[in-house]
Design a protein around this motif. Structure first.
Motif, PDB file in Angstrom:
ATOM      1  N   ARG A  32      12.243  15.584 -16.442  1.00 47.41           N
ATOM      2  CA  ARG A  32      11.441  14.415 -16.822  1.00 47.41           C
ATOM      3  C   ARG A  32      12.166  13.116 -16.506  1.00 47.41           C
ATOM      4  O   ARG A  32      11.544  12.128 -16.088  1.00 47.41           O
ATOM      5  N   GLU A  33      13.466  13.116 -16.670  1.00 45.55           N
ATOM      6  CA  GLU A  33      14.217  11.894 -16.384  1.00 45.55           C
ATOM      7  C   GLU A  33      14.241  11.598 -14.885  1.00 45.55           C
ATOM      8  O   GLU A  33      14.223  10.433 -14.480  1.00 45.55           O
ATOM      9  N   ILE A  34      14.270  12.629 -14.060  1.00 45.27           N
ATOM     10  CA  ILE A  34      14.200  12.420 -12.609  1.00 45.27           C
ATOM     11  C   ILE A  34      12.879  11.761 -12.232  1.00 45.27           C
ATOM     12  O   ILE A  34      12.844  10.782 -11.467  1.00 45.27           O
TER      13      ILE A  34
ATOM     14  N   ALA B 235       9.848   6.923 -10.654  1.00 49.41           N
ATOM     15  CA  ALA B 235       8.751   5.995 -10.942  1.00 49.41           C
ATOM     16  C   ALA B 235       9.268   4.573 -11.101  1.00 49.41           C
ATOM     17  O   ALA B 235       8.664   3.617 -10.581  1.00 49.41           O
ATOM     18  N   ILE B 236      10.394   4.409 -11.791  1.00 49.21           N
ATOM     19  CA  ILE B 236      10.972   3.082 -11.974  1.00 49.21           C
ATOM     20  C   ILE B 236      11.334   2.459 -10.630  1.00 49.21           C
ATOM     21  O   ILE B 236      11.064   1.278 -10.367  1.00 49.21           O
ATOM     22  N   LEU B 237      11.947   3.241  -9.744  1.00 51.26           N
ATOM     23  CA  LEU B 237      12.321   2.733  -8.424  1.00 51.26           C
ATOM     24  C   LEU B 237      11.097   2.244  -7.661  1.00 51.26           C
ATOM     25  O   LEU B 237      11.106   1.145  -7.089  1.00 51.26           O
TER      26      LEU B 237
ATOM     27  N   THR C  91      -1.527   1.292 -20.157  1.00 54.19           N
ATOM     28  CA  THR C  91      -1.202  -0.128 -20.276  1.00 54.19           C
ATOM     29  C   THR C  91       0.300  -0.368 -20.169  1.00 54.19           C
ATOM     30  O   THR C  91       0.728  -1.388 -19.628  1.00 54.19           O
ATOM     31  N   PHE C  92       1.119   0.586 -20.664  1.00 56.46           N
ATOM     32  CA  PHE C  92       2.567   0.438 -20.511  1.00 56.46           C
ATOM     33  C   PHE C  92       2.949   0.384 -19.048  1.00 56.46           C
ATOM     34  O   PHE C  92       3.692  -0.521 -18.615  1.00 56.46           O
ATOM     35  N   TRP C  93       2.493   1.347 -18.261  1.00 62.70           N
ATOM     36  CA  TRP C  93       2.906   1.406 -16.862  1.00 62.70           C
ATOM     37  C   TRP C  93       2.345   0.234 -16.049  1.00 62.70           C
ATOM     38  O   TRP C  93       3.015  -0.281 -15.143  1.00 62.70           O
ATOM     39  N   LEU C  94       1.146  -0.212 -16.376  1.00 55.80           N
ATOM     40  CA  LEU C  94       0.607  -1.392 -15.690  1.00 55.80           C
ATOM     41  C   LEU C  94       1.477  -2.613 -15.980  1.00 55.80           C
ATOM     42  O   LEU C  94       1.829  -3.380 -15.074  1.00 55.80           O
ATOM     43  N   ALA C  95       1.826  -2.799 -17.249  1.00 51.64           N
ATOM     44  CA  ALA C  95       2.672  -3.934 -17.622  1.00 51.64           C
ATOM     45  C   ALA C  95       4.053  -3.803 -16.986  1.00 51.64           C
ATOM     46  O   ALA C  95       4.638  -4.793 -16.537  1.00 51.64           O
ATOM     47  N   TYR C  96       4.571  -2.575 -16.948  1.00 50.51           N
ATOM     48  CA  TYR C  96       5.907  -2.354 -16.377  1.00 50.51           C
ATOM     49  C   TYR C  96       5.920  -2.734 -14.897  1.00 50.51           C
ATOM     50  O   TYR C  96       6.860  -3.373 -14.419  1.00 50.51           O
TER      51      TYR C  96
ATOM     52  N   ILE D 149       0.838  -1.204   0.000  1.00 54.38           N
ATOM     53  CA  ILE D 149       0.000   0.000   0.000  1.00 54.38           C
ATOM     54  C   ILE D 149       0.875   1.259   0.000  1.00 54.38           C
ATOM     55  O   ILE D 149       0.624   2.216  -0.734  1.00 54.38           O
ATOM     56  N   GLY D 150       1.928   1.246   0.825  1.00 50.96           N
ATOM     57  CA  GLY D 150       2.814   2.395   0.905  1.00 50.96           C
ATOM     58  C   GLY D 150       3.513   2.678  -0.422  1.00 50.96           C
ATOM     59  O   GLY D 150       3.600   3.835  -0.863  1.00 50.96           O
ATOM     60  N   CYS D 151       4.017   1.624  -1.064  1.00 51.41           N
ATOM     61  CA  CYS D 151       4.688   1.792  -2.361  1.00 51.41           C
ATOM     62  C   CYS D 151       3.716   2.267  -3.434  1.00 51.41           C
ATOM     63  O   CYS D 151       4.079   3.064  -4.315  1.00 51.41           O
ATOM     64  N   THR D 152       2.472   1.791  -3.357  1.00 55.12           N
ATOM     65  CA  THR D 152       1.443   2.230  -4.303  1.00 55.12           C
ATOM     66  C   THR D 152       1.186   3.725  -4.158  1.00 55.12           C
ATOM     67  O   THR D 152       1.078   4.452  -5.159  1.00 55.12           O
ATOM     68  N   ILE D 153       1.108   4.191  -2.923  1.00 56.56           N
ATOM     69  CA  ILE D 153       0.873   5.616  -2.667  1.00 56.56           C
ATOM     70  C   ILE D 153       2.042   6.451  -3.183  1.00 56.56           C
ATOM     71  O   ILE D 153       1.853   7.497  -3.826  1.00 56.56           O
ATOM     72  N   LEU D 154       3.275   5.998  -2.920  1.00 56.37           N
ATOM     73  CA  LEU D 154       4.456   6.734  -3.381  1.00 56.37           C
ATOM     74  C   LEU D 154       4.526   6.783  -4.905  1.00 56.37           C
ATOM     75  O   LEU D 154       4.867   7.820  -5.495  1.00 56.37           O
ATOM     76  N   LEU D 155       4.195   5.663  -5.553  1.00 55.08           N
ATOM     77  CA  LEU D 155       4.207   5.628  -7.014  1.00 55.08           C
ATOM     78  C   LEU D 155       3.127   6.543  -7.582  1.00 55.08           C
ATOM     79  O   LEU D 155       3.376   7.302  -8.536  1.00 55.08           O
ATOM     80  N   ALA D 156       1.930   6.492  -6.983  1.00 52.63           N
ATOM     81  CA  ALA D 156       0.836   7.354  -7.445  1.00 52.63           C
ATOM     82  C   ALA D 156       1.196   8.830  -7.266  1.00 52.63           C
ATOM     83  O   ALA D 156       0.905   9.664  -8.143  1.00 52.63           O
ATOM     84  N   ALA D 157       1.845   9.167  -6.149  1.00 50.71           N
ATOM     85  CA  ALA D 157       2.258  10.556  -5.906  1.00 50.71           C
ATOM     86  C   ALA D 157       3.299  10.997  -6.926  1.00 50.71           C
ATOM     87  O   ALA D 157       3.282  12.151  -7.395  1.00 50.71           O
ATOM     88  N   THR D 158       4.212  10.088  -7.286  1.00 56.48           N
ATOM     89  CA  THR D 158       5.223  10.400  -8.301  1.00 56.48           C
ATOM     90  C   THR D 158       4.570  10.673  -9.642  1.00 56.48           C
ATOM     91  O   THR D 158       4.899  11.655 -10.331  1.00 56.48           O
ATOM     92  N   PHE D 159       3.628   9.813 -10.031  1.00 55.50           N
ATOM     93  CA  PHE D 159       2.916  10.015 -11.294  1.00 55.50           C
ATOM     94  C   PHE D 159       2.129  11.332 -11.275  1.00 55.50           C
ATOM     95  O   PHE D 159       2.079  12.062 -12.275  1.00 55.50           O
TER      96      PHE D 159
END
Length: 256
Positions: free
Chosen positions: A134-136, A141-143, A192-197, A104-114
């Motif tokens: 943009r690269e930052i 997001a990758i992390l 779909t890209f980010w979901l697959a990633y 849940i925590g990682c999901t929140i951090l990823l959503a905040a990054t997006f």
């Protein structure tokens, strides 16, 4: 062009070899993290600090290129995969954070990054990573995708008791559905890209654990060394191939 200067995309195009090497990288992230922290006896915290330092150096190389260079890019991906795994393992094993809470925590951090990325750049497309800002956002997001994927995969395989093989097959089926949604029903390419990633992380980690873990724990017993070396060899071969074809994938774009 960006501010009148010709710009190059700093990440690779999404092709079959992209997905193949990404899957290899996430598998190595799982097995290499286990090898360094457990088999070599370094410990989770020390391994995490060392690998974070190595990752900072690799990202420094990546950011200095200002365009896609296969070996620097994929070196960074492999190291982010290792560090993402170690972050999740530290939360769970060192700080006793439940896998569900970590997920849940990682999901929140990823959503905040997006959210921050989109608010700043008005797009989440990886086809326009032409500025440092943009690269930052991209690498953050990758992390978080790697940390989230590790937590989700471990939660389903271990906490829910589904096992490595069944978990891997489950995520493979979900990714297949996402691919069909995009290719056949024209679902949004960025979504779909980010979901697959995200989901290739638990897919690779599950099969990595399946190969490396002892048979009494549901694995095939190849060990982390053999599994890591095998997949690193495949990655090296793919990076060599990408280096040869990179000039034909120029990546030069014009940004208004």
């Amino acid at each position: 062009m960006v501010n009148g200067v010709e710009a190059y995309n700093r990440v690779p195009r999404v092709t079959v070899d992209f997905w193949l090497i990404k899957l290899m990288a996430v598998t190595v992230g799982e097995t290499a993290a286990d090898f360094l922290a457990v088999n070599m006896g370094i410990g989770l915290q020390t391994t995490t600090l060392v690998m974070m330092a190595v990752l900072v150096v690799a990202l420094g190389l990546q950011f200095s290129r200002k365009r896609y260079v296969p070996w620097t890019y994929w070196l960074a991906v492999v190291l982010v995969s290792v560090v993402g795994t170690l972050i999740t393992d530290n939360l769970v094993d060192t700080f006793n954070v439940p896998l569900l809470t970590t997920t849940i925590g990682c999901t929140i951090l990823l959503a905040a990054t997006f959210a921050a990325w989109f608010a700043s750049e008005k797009t989440l497309s990886i086809h326009t990573i032409v500025t440092t800002r943009r690269e930052i956002f991209y690498w953050l997001a990758i992390l978080f995708t790697f940390a989230l994927g590790t937590a989700v995969g471990d939660y389903i395989a271990e906490t829910l008791g589904l096992g490595y093989l069944a978990t891997g097959l489950l995520f493979l089926a979900i990714i297949a559905v996402i691919a069909i949604a995009h290719l056949v029903f024209k679902a949004d390419a960025i979504l779909t890209f980010w979901l697959a990633y995200i989901l290739t992380r638990p897919l690779g980690a599950s099969f990595g654990d399946l190969l490396s873990q002892p048979m009494e724990y549901g694995g095939l017993g190849l060990g982390t060394i053999v599994t890591s070396v095998l997949f690193l060899a495949v990655i090296a071969a793919l990076v060599a191939y990408m280096t040869l074809v990179a000039p034909r994938r120029d990546g030069r774009i014009t940004v208004a």
